[in-house]
Design an enzyme around this catalytic site. Structure first.
Site, mmCIF file in Angstrom:
data_model
loop_
_atom_site.group_PDB
_atom_site.id
_atom_site.type_symbol
_atom_site.label_atom_id
_atom_site.label_comp_id
_atom_site.label_asym_id
_atom_site.label_seq_id
_atom_site.Cartn_x
_atom_site.Cartn_y
_atom_site.Cartn_z
ATOM 1 N N HIS A 49 -3.710 -20.540 5.521
ATOM 2 C CA HIS A 49 -4.159 -19.355 4.816
ATOM 3 C C HIS A 49 -5.203 -18.616 5.650
ATOM 4 O O HIS A 49 -5.729 -19.141 6.638
ATOM 5 C CB HIS A 49 -4.707 -19.734 3.451
ATOM 6 C CG HIS A 49 -3.637 -20.196 2.503
ATOM 7 N ND1 HIS A 49 -3.883 -20.475 1.174
ATOM 8 C CD2 HIS A 49 -2.316 -20.415 2.687
ATOM 9 C CE1 HIS A 49 -2.762 -20.854 0.590
ATOM 10 N NE2 HIS A 49 -1.800 -20.827 1.489
ATOM 11 N N GLU A 51 -8.348 -17.753 5.203
ATOM 12 C CA GLU A 51 -9.676 -18.342 5.333
ATOM 13 C C GLU A 51 -9.680 -19.473 6.362
ATOM 14 O O GLU A 51 -10.609 -19.600 7.168
ATOM 15 C CB GLU A 51 -10.150 -18.913 3.984
ATOM 16 C CG GLU A 51 -10.068 -17.940 2.826
ATOM 17 C CD GLU A 51 -8.785 -18.045 2.041
ATOM 18 O OE1 GLU A 51 -8.860 -18.178 0.812
ATOM 19 O OE2 GLU A 51 -7.696 -17.999 2.650
ATOM 20 N N CYS A 86 -7.530 -20.306 -2.756
ATOM 21 C CA CYS A 86 -6.710 -21.165 -3.609
ATOM 22 C C CYS A 86 -7.412 -22.505 -3.870
ATOM 23 O O CYS A 86 -8.229 -22.967 -3.079
ATOM 24 C CB CYS A 86 -5.341 -21.395 -2.979
ATOM 25 S SG CYS A 86 -5.367 -22.390 -1.481
ATOM 26 N N SER A 183 29.393 11.835 1.457
ATOM 27 C CA SER A 183 27.945 11.585 1.412
ATOM 28 C C SER A 183 27.346 11.281 2.786
ATOM 29 O O SER A 183 26.150 10.994 2.877
ATOM 30 C CB SER A 183 27.660 10.416 0.469
ATOM 31 O OG SER A 183 28.269 9.229 0.944
ATOM 32 N N THR A 211 29.084 0.825 -4.039
ATOM 33 C CA THR A 211 28.428 1.114 -2.765
ATOM 34 C C THR A 211 28.916 0.152 -1.688
ATOM 35 O O THR A 211 29.196 0.548 -0.549
ATOM 36 C CB THR A 211 26.893 1.004 -2.905
ATOM 37 O OG1 THR A 211 26.437 2.006 -3.816
ATOM 38 C CG2 THR A 211 26.193 1.195 -1.568
ATOM 39 N N SER A 307 24.519 6.545 -7.925
ATOM 40 C CA SER A 307 24.082 7.255 -9.123
ATOM 41 C C SER A 307 24.109 6.364 -10.362
ATOM 42 O O SER A 307 23.189 6.391 -11.182
ATOM 43 C CB SER A 307 24.995 8.476 -9.344
ATOM 44 O OG SER A 307 24.622 9.184 -10.488
ATOM 45 N N GLY A 311 20.896 5.209 -12.470
ATOM 46 C CA GLY A 311 20.875 5.564 -13.885
ATOM 47 C C GLY A 311 20.608 4.372 -14.776
ATOM 48 O O GLY A 311 19.855 4.460 -15.753
#
Length: 380
Positions: A49, A51, A86, A183, A211, A307, A311
């Site tokens: 980590h 420290e 931690c 597209s 897609t 789309s 949506g």
């Protein structure tokens, strides 16, 4: 507390964004005599980590063996760390133990760790051991900057959901394809490359089955992230995409469908290593998918569907809080027009303007001939 030391810790932490999950990004600096003498940023899950790295760095500079902690080296030093140290054992030992043994008298903490195994416990242990601890006051610009480093981690740890950003490349009039389905390409090459790098910061990318079928997309990470295991998620009605498609190049795929179909079809995907999950249709299915991904440790999702998928996510967000958190739109100067050309967001949408989803903290920058627009829907 000196703001400039936190700013340095933020800077070195931000360089690791997208590379440490499921751990947060963290930066730490050690200050002695009014100057930074050592620093460290968490590199990756399973490694030391921030420290610990800062402490090791100072010891190495002083010619001290890491196993022989020298309290005199740290007794007059201050530790600045962006996230609460931690106090539990995982792939690495607790940082609080090392901080206490090192002999720090003062520790400045940018924010408490929202993870249930820490969440204030690290600060309590340090204080009980006689270490002076000061936590940065929340709501300040500096505090907000630190929280922005780990929005996905904070949401995942606090709510059990991944942070979701909706990305799209569109025309000036909000279209992503002509009425004939053309597209390629609405946005510039620079925008498309930038979008690939933005995608790579996240834990997972999600698209619709159409897609995948239309573009045979790889959905791969790029740049300095190219070796990370980006989870590729597909949402479809039926389990019917050919396994020869590029997205299935390795088992790092989750295929969400409403209709599992025949058992033999399911087994075919499972043999290829693809995780298949049944979800409901509509917003309920989106919520199921996000909760499943969060349980698997996925903290952030980059949605770049068509789309219909956009949506679905917006419709879900209009009904439920904390679904869509960020927006990333690349807007081309082209105007496509046509009532039958494809809008960037399909679905039902808001019935009243008062119920529309609203983005804040908007930023606009140039991207080749396009505009890159970023917005925040939810902050954590």
């Amino acid at each position: 507390m000196d703001k400039k030391y936190f700013e340095r810790a933020i800077l070195i932490a931000s360089k690791r964004k997208g590379l440490t999950s499921p751990n947060p990004v963290v930066g730490a600096v050690i200050v002695k005599g009014g100057r930074i003498v050592s620093e460290g940023a968490h590199v990756a899950a399973g490694e030391s980590h921030a420290e610990v790295l800062a402490i090791k760095s100072l010891m190495a500079k002083s010619g001290v063996v890491y196993t022989d902690l020298e309290p005199a080296l740290f007794s007059n030093a201050e530790l600045y760390v962006t996230l609460e140290p931690c106090c539990h054992s995982g792939k690495t030992p607790p940082c609080v133990d090392l901080i206490v043994r090192a002999g720090f008298k003062k520790v400045y903490v940018g924010m408490l760790d929202p993870y249930s195994k820490v969440n204030g416990k690290g600060v309590k242990i340090l204080k009980k051991a006689g270490v002076q601890v000061e936590v940065l006051k929340s709501g300040t610009p500096l505090s907000d900057e630190i929280r922005n480093l780990n929005q996905s981690f904070i949401k995942w740890a606090s709510l059990g959901l991944p942070y979701v950003t909706l990305k799209a490349g569109m025309s000036l009039d909000g279209k992503i394809a002509t009425s004939a389905g053309d597209s390629k390409w609405i946005t510039s090459e620079k925008s498309r490359n930038d979008a690939r790098l933005e995608r790579s910061i996240y834990d997972a990318v999600l698209v619709g089955a159409s897609t995948v079928r239309n573009d045979d997309c790889e959905l791969a990470p790029h740049g300095k992230f190219k070796r990370k295991n980006l989870v590729r998620c597909i949402v479809g009605r039926k389990l019917n995409l050919p396994l020869k498609m590029k997205v299935f190049r390795d088992p790092n795929v989750v295929y969400f469908v409403q209709d599992l179909g025949a058992l033999a079809s399911q087994e075919k995907y499972k043999r290829a290593g693809v995780t298949v999950k049944k979800i409901a249709d509509g917003p309920a299915g989106i919520r199921q998918a996000l909760k499943y991904l969060a349980k698997k440790g996925v903290q952030s999702v980059f949605v770049e569907g068509g789309s219909r998928i956009h949506g679905l996510f917006i419709d879900t967000a209009l009904k439920s809080k904390n679904i869509v958190d960020g927006l990333l739109f690349y807007i081309s100067p082209k105007i496509i027009g046509g009532s039958k050309s494809l809008p960037v967001v399909g679905g039902t949408g808001a019935l009243k303007l008062s119920g529309a989803l609203k983005a804040e903290k908007l930023s606009v920058s140039s991207s080749g001939e396009d505009f890159k627009v970023e917005g925040v829907v939810n902050s954590y």
